[in-house]
Scaffold this motif. Structure first.
Motif, short mmCIF file in Angstrom:
data_model
loop_
_atom_site.label_atom_id
_atom_site.label_comp_id
_atom_site.label_asym_id
_atom_site.label_seq_id
_atom_site.Cartn_x
_atom_site.Cartn_y
_atom_site.Cartn_z
N LEU A 114 47.64 -32.35 17.78
CA LEU A 114 46.68 -33.22 18.47
C LEU A 114 45.25 -32.84 18.13
N THR A 115 45.07 -31.98 17.13
CA THR A 115 43.72 -31.56 16.74
C THR A 115 43.31 -32.25 15.44
N PRO A 116 42.03 -32.45 15.24
CA PRO A 116 41.58 -33.14 14.02
C PRO A 116 41.55 -32.27 12.77
N SER A 117 41.92 -31.00 12.87
CA SER A 117 41.88 -30.12 11.69
C SER A 117 42.82 -30.60 10.58
N GLU A 118 43.91 -31.22 10.97
CA GLU A 118 44.86 -31.82 10.04
C GLU A 118 45.26 -33.16 10.65
N PRO A 119 45.92 -34.04 9.89
CA PRO A 119 46.29 -35.35 10.46
C PRO A 119 47.07 -35.23 11.77
N LEU A 120 46.78 -36.13 12.68
CA LEU A 120 47.44 -36.16 13.98
C LEU A 120 48.88 -36.61 13.80
N GLY A 121 49.77 -36.07 14.63
CA GLY A 121 51.15 -36.54 14.61
C GLY A 121 52.18 -35.44 14.59
N LEU A 122 53.36 -35.80 14.10
CA LEU A 122 54.52 -34.92 14.11
C LEU A 122 54.58 -34.11 12.82
N TRP A 123 54.72 -32.80 12.98
CA TRP A 123 54.81 -31.86 11.87
C TRP A 123 56.07 -31.02 12.04
N ARG A 124 56.45 -30.35 10.98
CA ARG A 124 57.62 -29.47 11.03
C ARG A 124 57.25 -28.13 10.42
N ILE A 125 57.72 -27.07 11.06
CA ILE A 125 57.57 -25.72 10.50
C ILE A 125 58.76 -25.49 9.57
N VAL A 126 58.46 -25.28 8.29
CA VAL A 126 59.49 -25.06 7.28
C VAL A 126 59.51 -23.58 6.94
N PRO A 127 60.67 -22.93 7.02
CA PRO A 127 60.73 -21.50 6.70
C PRO A 127 60.19 -21.22 5.29
N LEU A 128 59.53 -20.10 5.15
CA LEU A 128 58.93 -19.69 3.88
C LEU A 128 59.86 -18.66 3.24
N TYR A 129 60.56 -19.05 2.17
CA TYR A 129 61.52 -18.18 1.50
C TYR A 129 60.98 -17.62 0.20
N ARG A 130 59.67 -17.59 0.07
CA ARG A 130 59.03 -17.08 -1.14
C ARG A 130 57.75 -16.39 -0.71
N PRO A 131 57.12 -15.66 -1.60
CA PRO A 131 55.83 -15.04 -1.22
C PRO A 131 54.79 -16.11 -0.89
N LEU A 132 53.93 -15.79 0.02
CA LEU A 132 52.82 -16.66 0.41
C LEU A 132 51.91 -16.89 -0.79
N ALA A 133 51.37 -18.10 -0.93
CA ALA A 133 50.52 -18.42 -2.08
C ALA A 133 49.24 -19.12 -1.62
N ILE A 134 48.22 -19.02 -2.45
CA ILE A 134 46.97 -19.74 -2.21
C ILE A 134 47.31 -21.24 -2.14
N ASP A 135 46.64 -21.95 -1.28
CA ASP A 135 46.80 -23.39 -1.04
C ASP A 135 48.04 -23.73 -0.21
N ASP A 136 48.79 -22.74 0.25
CA ASP A 136 49.89 -23.04 1.18
C ASP A 136 49.30 -23.53 2.50
N LEU A 137 49.82 -24.61 3.01
CA LEU A 137 49.45 -25.12 4.33
C LEU A 137 50.47 -24.52 5.28
N VAL A 138 50.00 -23.73 6.26
CA VAL A 138 50.91 -22.97 7.11
C VAL A 138 50.66 -23.20 8.60
N PHE A 139 51.71 -22.94 9.37
CA PHE A 139 51.58 -22.78 10.82
C PHE A 139 51.43 -21.29 11.05
N ILE A 140 50.47 -20.90 11.88
CA ILE A 140 50.27 -19.48 12.16
C ILE A 140 49.89 -19.29 13.62
#
Length: 187
Positions: free
Chosen positions: A44-70
């Protein structure tokens, strides 16, 4: 129809209504619990598009430009951010909602904060700093420096985003997974 029969009839109708409403409430609760357990979140915040999102498990090392939930750490900066209304209530430690941000620097990279953000000498697009928040309160930029081991530097291209430009690097251990748009609306 007698008065007693009318009262019994209304009572039966009322009972049916209560049963139907109760079943609808239970179904709604089950739907929400299932969605949260499945990693679905509503932004519900304007930092990213409003709406429904999903947290997808990260099965690889973190990389630059990854969009993450934290989940943000429980620091003095985050307590202040919560008091100012920058963070919404949620399931992370400290009672705040997970943030959706892009990783722009990882451990060992040099981040320089000026009129905008530079990582290892390269300017990051859409990274200009605001001097004040939406209510006119001053914002203090994070001092420049090297991202420490186990930390990441986060950014949102939204100009009013509260991100690492102001609160600095955050522990990568707070990353819940990649942020995947499901059904969103960007005004």
């Amino acid at each position: 129809m007698t008065e007693a029969a009318t009262r019994r009839s209304m009572t039966t109708q009322q009972r049916r209504g209560i049963v139907v409403l109760s079943m609808a409430a239970v179904a709604a609760i089950l739907l929400v619990v299932t969605a949260v357990a499945g990693g679905y979140r509503i932004n519900l915040t304007p930092s990213e598009p409003l709406g429904l999102w999903r947290i997808v498990p990260l099965y690889r090392p973190l990389a630059i430009d990854d969009l993450v939930f934290i989940c943000p750490p429980e620091t003095a900066e985050m307590v202040k951010a919560r008091a100012r209304g920058y963070l919404r209530s949620g399931s992370c430690p400290g009672g705040v909602a997970p943030l959706i941000k892009t990783v722009i620097a990882v451990a060992g990279q040099h981040v320089e904060i000026g009129a905008s953000v530079n990582v290892d000498g390269r300017e990051v697009s859409s990274s200009s700093l605001a001097q004040r928040d939406g209510k006119g309160r001053p914002l203090t930029p994070f001092p420049s420096g090297i991202v420490p081991p186990g930390y990441v530097f986060l950014l949102s291209a939204f100009p009013g985003s509260y991100d690492s430009r102001y609160f600095g690097p955050v522990p990568a251990s707070g990353i819940l997974g990649l942020a995947q748009e499901v059904l969103t609306y960007a005004p």
